[in-house]
Design an enzyme around this catalytic site. Structure first.
Site, mmCIF file in Angstrom:
data_model
loop_
_atom_site.group_PDB
_atom_site.id
_atom_site.type_symbol
_atom_site.label_atom_id
_atom_site.label_comp_id
_atom_site.label_asym_id
_atom_site.label_seq_id
_atom_site.Cartn_x
_atom_site.Cartn_y
_atom_site.Cartn_z
ATOM 1 C CD GLU A 34 8.579 12.088 -15.370
ATOM 2 O OE1 GLU A 34 7.612 12.814 -15.131
ATOM 3 O OE2 GLU A 34 9.724 12.531 -15.547
ATOM 4 C CE LYS B 58 11.641 19.163 -10.995
ATOM 5 N NZ LYS B 58 10.431 19.667 -11.647
ATOM 6 C CG HIS C 54 -1.714 -1.219 1.421
ATOM 7 N ND1 HIS C 54 -2.981 -1.413 0.926
ATOM 8 C CD2 HIS C 54 -1.375 -2.380 2.051
ATOM 9 C CE1 HIS C 54 -3.408 -2.637 1.256
ATOM 10 N NE2 HIS C 54 -2.439 -3.233 1.927
ATOM 11 C CB SER D 231 13.137 22.107 -15.247
ATOM 12 O OG SER D 231 12.324 23.255 -15.388
#
Ligand code: ARG
Length: 460
Positions: free
Chosen positions: A291, A284, A157, A278
């Protein structure tokens, strides 16, 4: 003459929009090599059945060879009227060798031709995909061997559950990939059948020895019903399902690693080679590779769903709907090929951060071990689970960690607690106690590594 309201665009010839709508050359040009090799073999089969003389066969086979060279060198020039790869190659053969080219299509239809081409093409692609998959599994197995000492929290979980070896986590993904490899082998056997000789639908009327032709093209066998042979796209559906599931597996690896590489977890550091920055925020470093792996599963599930809907309710044999099989298939192969290689790159170059993994292990994750301590002293698990829960609560109330609870306090919960309860508070020991086959102890993980290594070796 009254003009039809809707007829303004029709000229008697095919509407140019229809030409474009109907054409598949934009994507099926990928099949050029298998189309030409298939035709060469077919020309030899025609010679064997007496439909071509030896010199006609030579002319055709050599002409096709010259066209192969054109494609290879990038000098093949497509014409407006080239509807698909089959008509393009045949048009070019006619230009090169003249009327004798017209004998090549004897007894053959584009229906059995395209089904044969796609099977030949996919069979070769599967060999590459299999190798990429094996490389990925090997990378996981190697890391698992090298980093067997590392422990990190295991989650259920997404809540910290129990300590596990990093290698155990790595291999949990490798086993899914092993099943993907087995599944790919199984479906490859159903790809490896030759429909050529099925003609348009009813079978060729000429004496083509299909078994010999199949052997020449390296097929394991032939399709057994011409009507099924020209319309069967099950092998593509199976492949798309395979790709979807394999991609779903990669998406789950990706998601774990996206979390583990976040600042909040910090268990791994991704190599710059697979990260991007970024355009706005200078600090970043984004896990774009992961992804994309996560995102592509949606695209592949779309291909599977799309083509299976296309097949639903089709009348028997060839229908032009079947031309819709190629774009999803080609895209699925390209996506899987790229994804497997990227996943392997990410996995083999990421850095582990043992200190962060260790820091994320908290003593509460040993509450189960505390209950098991009592079980070993004869307390029924349901009871010991309750007592360990009470210990967790007691620690919370006292604002201490579980190992900091005084023995006297533990003994208030159950008299079976003794000084050796100390031994519960070791993450290493917790992991080592899980020594069952398939567990996370060193021995059990080494057994998994050995199993996968010999499985890989058998396939080599
Ligand atoms: N381009 C077609 C396809 O991909 C080839 C088969 C065409 N057959 C036909 N009867 N029009 O399906």
């Amino acid at each position: 003459m009254t003009k039809k309201l809707w007829g303004g665009r029709f000229t008697g010839k095919t509407d140019p929009l229809m030409e474009a709508f109907n054409a598949s050359i934009r994507f099926d040009r990928q099949l050029w090599a298998v189309d030409l090799r298939g035709s060469q073999a077919y020309a030899r089969a025609l010679e064997r059945s007496g439909l071509l003389t030896e010199s006609e066969r030579t002319e055709i086979v050599d002409g096709l060879e010259a066209i192969i060279a054109e494609w290879e060198s990038g000098t093949f020039v497509l014409q407006e009227e080239d509807e698909d790869i089959h008509t393009a190659n045949e048009r070019r053969l006619t230009e090169r060798i003249g009327a004798v080219a017209g004998k090549l299509h004897t007894g053959r239809s584009r229906n059995d031709q395209v089904a044969t081409d796609v099977r030949l093409w996919l069979r070769a692609e599967i060999v590459h995909l299999r190798a990429h998959l094996e490389q990925l599994i090997a990378a996981a197995v190697e890391r698992a061997g090298e980093e067997i000492d590392l422990l990190l929290p295991g989650y259920t979980h997404l809540q910290p559950a129990q300590p596990v070896r990093w290698s155990h986590w790595l291999l949990s993904h490798a086993w899914a990939w092993q099943r993907d490899a087995q599944r790919l082998d199984e479906l490859a056997a159903r790809v490896d059948l030759m429909p050529l000789g099925s003609g348009a639908l009813a079978g060729t009327p000429f004496a083509i020895d299909r078994d010999l032709l199949a052997a020449e093209l390296g097929f394991a066998g032939i399709t057994q019903n011409s009507m099924d042979g020209v319309s069967d796209r099950d092998f593509i559906i199976e492949f798309l399902f395979w790709a979807t599931l394999a991609m779903v597996h990669l998406s789950r690896l990706a998601e774990d690693l996206i979390l583990y590489s976040s600042r909040e977890f910090g268990f791994v550091k991704l190599a710059d080679a697979y990260s991007t920055g970024s355009s706005l925020m200078p600090q970043k470093k984004n896990p774009d590779a992961l992804e994309l792996l996560r995102g592509k599963s949606g695209r592949l599930a779309g291909h599977l769903t799309g083509l299976i809907m296309t097949l639903k309710g089709l009348p028997s044999t060839y229908n032009k709907d079947l031309q819709e099989d190629k774009e999803p298939l080609f895209d699925a192969v390209a996506s899987m090929s790229g994804s497997l290689q990227i996943a392997c790159g990410v996995l083999s170059t990421l850095q582990t951060r043992p200190a962060a993994m260790r820091a994320a292990l908290s003593p509460e994750m040993l509450a189960t071990d505390l209950a098991e301590y009592l079980v070993r002293r004869g307390v029924p698990f349901r009871e010991s689970h309750h007592i360990a829960g009470a210990a967790v609560r007691m620690a919370e109330v006292q604002c201490v960690t579980l190992p900091e609870l005084a023995l006297a306090d533990l003994q208030k919960l159950h008299k079976a607690f003794a000084a050796d309860v100390e031994e519960v508070w070791s993450f290493e020991q917790s992991v080592e106690r899980r020594d069952v086959a398939g567990g996370t102890s060193r021995r059990a993980v080494l057994a998994q590594i050995a199993h996968l290594r010999s499985w890989l070796a058998e396939r080599a």
